[in-house]
Design an enzyme around this catalytic site. Structure first.
Site, PDB file in Angstrom:
ATOM      1  N   ARG A  89       0.790  -1.061  -0.082  1.00  0.00           N
ATOM      2  CA  ARG A  89       0.013  -0.129   0.183  1.00  0.00           C
ATOM      3  C   ARG A  89       0.719   1.273   0.072  1.00  0.00           C
ATOM      4  NH1 ARG A  89      -4.884  -2.219   2.436  1.00  0.00           N
ATOM      5  NH2 ARG A  89      -6.673  -0.773   2.823  1.00  0.00           N
ATOM      6  N   ARG A  98     -18.098  -3.257   8.601  1.00  0.00           N
ATOM      7  CA  ARG A  98     -16.757  -2.793   9.289  1.00  0.00           C
ATOM      8  C   ARG A  98     -16.927  -1.547  10.042  1.00  0.00           C
ATOM      9  NH1 ARG A  98     -12.505  -4.241   4.743  1.00  0.00           N
ATOM     10  NH2 ARG A  98     -11.555  -2.167   5.495  1.00  0.00           N
TER      11      ARG A  98
HETATM   12  P1  AMP Z   1      -8.439  -3.106   3.977  1.00  0.00           P
HETATM   13  O1  AMP Z   1      -9.271  -4.367   4.631  1.00  0.00           O
HETATM   14  O2  AMP Z   1      -7.393  -3.709   2.861  1.00  0.00           O
HETATM   15  O3  AMP Z   1      -9.441  -2.169   3.527  1.00  0.00           O
HETATM   16  O4  AMP Z   1      -7.676  -2.566   5.277  1.00  0.00           O
HETATM   17  C1  AMP Z   1      -8.094  -2.051   6.357  1.00  0.00           C
HETATM   18  C2  AMP Z   1      -7.441  -1.200   7.308  1.00  0.00           C
HETATM   19  O5  AMP Z   1      -6.100  -2.234   7.589  1.00  0.00           O
HETATM   20  C3  AMP Z   1      -6.492  -0.043   6.449  1.00  0.00           C
HETATM   21  O6  AMP Z   1      -7.356   1.042   6.452  1.00  0.00           O
HETATM   22  C4  AMP Z   1      -5.317   0.098   7.403  1.00  0.00           C
HETATM   23  O7  AMP Z   1      -5.554   0.769   8.330  1.00  0.00           O
HETATM   24  C5  AMP Z   1      -4.848  -1.210   7.512  1.00  0.00           C
HETATM   25  N1  AMP Z   1      -4.211  -1.811   6.687  1.00  0.00           N
HETATM   26  C6  AMP Z   1      -4.534  -3.012   5.802  1.00  0.00           C
HETATM   27  N2  AMP Z   1      -3.417  -3.471   4.832  1.00  0.00           N
HETATM   28  C7  AMP Z   1      -2.519  -2.588   5.227  1.00  0.00           C
HETATM   29  C8  AMP Z   1      -1.223  -2.249   4.509  1.00  0.00           C
HETATM   30  N3  AMP Z   1      -0.758  -3.043   3.560  1.00  0.00           N
HETATM   31  N4  AMP Z   1      -0.399  -1.200   5.099  1.00  0.00           N
HETATM   32  C9  AMP Z   1      -0.850  -0.614   6.250  1.00  0.00           C
HETATM   33  N5  AMP Z   1      -2.031  -0.569   6.484  1.00  0.00           N
HETATM   34  C10 AMP Z   1      -2.935  -1.599   6.194  1.00  0.00           C
END
Ligand code: AMP
Length: 220
Positions: free
Chosen positions: A88, A161
Site C-alpha cells: 500500500r 466494518r
Molecule cells: P483493508 O481491509 O485492506 O481495506 O484494510 C483495512 C485497514 O487496515 C486499512 O485502512 C489500514 O488501516 C489497515 N491496513 C490493511 N492493509 C494495510 C497495509 N498493507 N499497510 C498499512 N495498513 C494496512
C-alpha cells in the site's frame, strides 16, 4: 499465479479476490483481514494496529512487512498467491520485492482496479461481511438471497466494518490517493501492470478481470 490486486477501498478488490483465488486455486492474502483477526484476538499487534485502522490511516510499514514476511513462511504459497491490500506504500512494495527476490519468486501480474471516488462512499456504506466466512455483500447491489443470512455458510452475523463509516471512508480514500496510487508508477516499468475499470456490477467487473488475466490452466 502470483498476483497483486491494487485499488482504492470499495473498488471491489475483496470480492474479485475471492473469485480469482478459487479460479487459480491460490491463497488470498489480505493484510486487512489479517489485521482485523489480530484486533479481534487482542494481540499486541492488534492493539497497535487498531487505532490506525479506526482513523482510516495506514498501519506502519515495518509492522505490515513483518506480518507478510511471516505469512510467506507458510507452505501454501508454493502454488502462488493473491495479495489484497498489500503493498500500500512504495516502501512496502520495495520490501515485497526484497522478500520475493530472497525466495527466488517473480510476480505474474499487478491488477489495478480503477474507479471514480464518488462511487466508493456509497458502495462502502452498504458493504456487509459475513463474520464467519468473510463473504462480502452489498446491501444494494449484491445482497444475500435471504436477508441477514450468508449465502455461503448460512451464518447469521453479517457485519459492517468499523472503518466503513462516511468520515473514515473519506480518510481512507485520501490515504489511497496520497500513499498507494504512486505504486502504479513503481510497477508500470515492470511491464506487468494491468488496469481494469471497477465501475458497474460485480459480474461486469469480473468479466473484465477474467478477460484481462490469463486462463487458469496456462499458469499450472
Ligand atoms: P483493508 O481491509 O485492506 O481495506 O484494510 C483495512 C485497514 O487496515 C486499512 O485502512 C489500514 O488501516 C489497515 N491496513 C490493511 N492493509 C494495510 C497495509 N498493507 N499497510 C498499512 N495498513 C494496512
Amino acid at each position: 499465479m502470483r498476483l497483486i490486486l491494487l485499488g482504492p477501498p470499495g473498488a471491489g478488490k475483496g470480492t474479485q479476490a475471492q473469485q480469482l483465488c478459487a479460479r487459480y486455486d491460490i491463497p488470498h492474502i489480505s493484510t486487512g483481514d489479517m489485521l482485523r483477526d489480530q484486533v479481534l484476538e487482542k494481540t499486541a499487534l492488534g492493539r497497535k494496529a487498531r487505532r490506525f485502522m479506526a482513523q482510516g490511516k495506514l498501519v506502519p510499514d515495518e509492522v505490515i512487512l513483518a506480518m507478510v514476511a511471516e505469512r510467506f513462511q507458510k507452505p501454501d504459497i508454493a502454488n502462488g498467491f493473491l495479495l489484497d491490500g498489500f503493498p500500500r506504500t512504495v516502501a512496502q512494495a520495495v520490501g515485497l520485492t526484497s522478500l520475493l527476490e530472497a525466495a527466488h519468486l517473480e510476480l505474474d501480474a499487478i491488477l489495478a482496479i480503477t474507479i471514480d471516488a464518488e462511487v466508493l462512499v456509497s458502495r462502502l456504506s452498504a458493504r456487509r461481511t459475513c463474520s464467519n466466512c468473510k463473504t462480502i455483500y452489498n446491501l444494494i447491489a449484491q445482497p444475500p438471497k435471504r436477508e441477514g443470512i450468508c449465502d455461503v455458510c448460512s451464518g447469521t452475523n453479517l457485519v459492517q466494518r468499523d472503518d466503513d463509516q462516511p468520515n473514515t471512508i473519506r480518510a481512507r480514500i485520501e490515504v489511497y490517493e496520497r500513499q498507494t496510487l504512486p505504486l502504479l508508477s513503481y510497477y508500470r516499468p515492470m511491464g506487468k501492470l494491468l488496469e481494469v475499470s471497477g465501475q458497474g456490477s460485480v459480474a461486469e467487473v469480473q468479466e473484465r478481470v477474467q478477460a484481462t488475466l490469463p486462463p487458469a490452466k496456462e499458469t499450472d
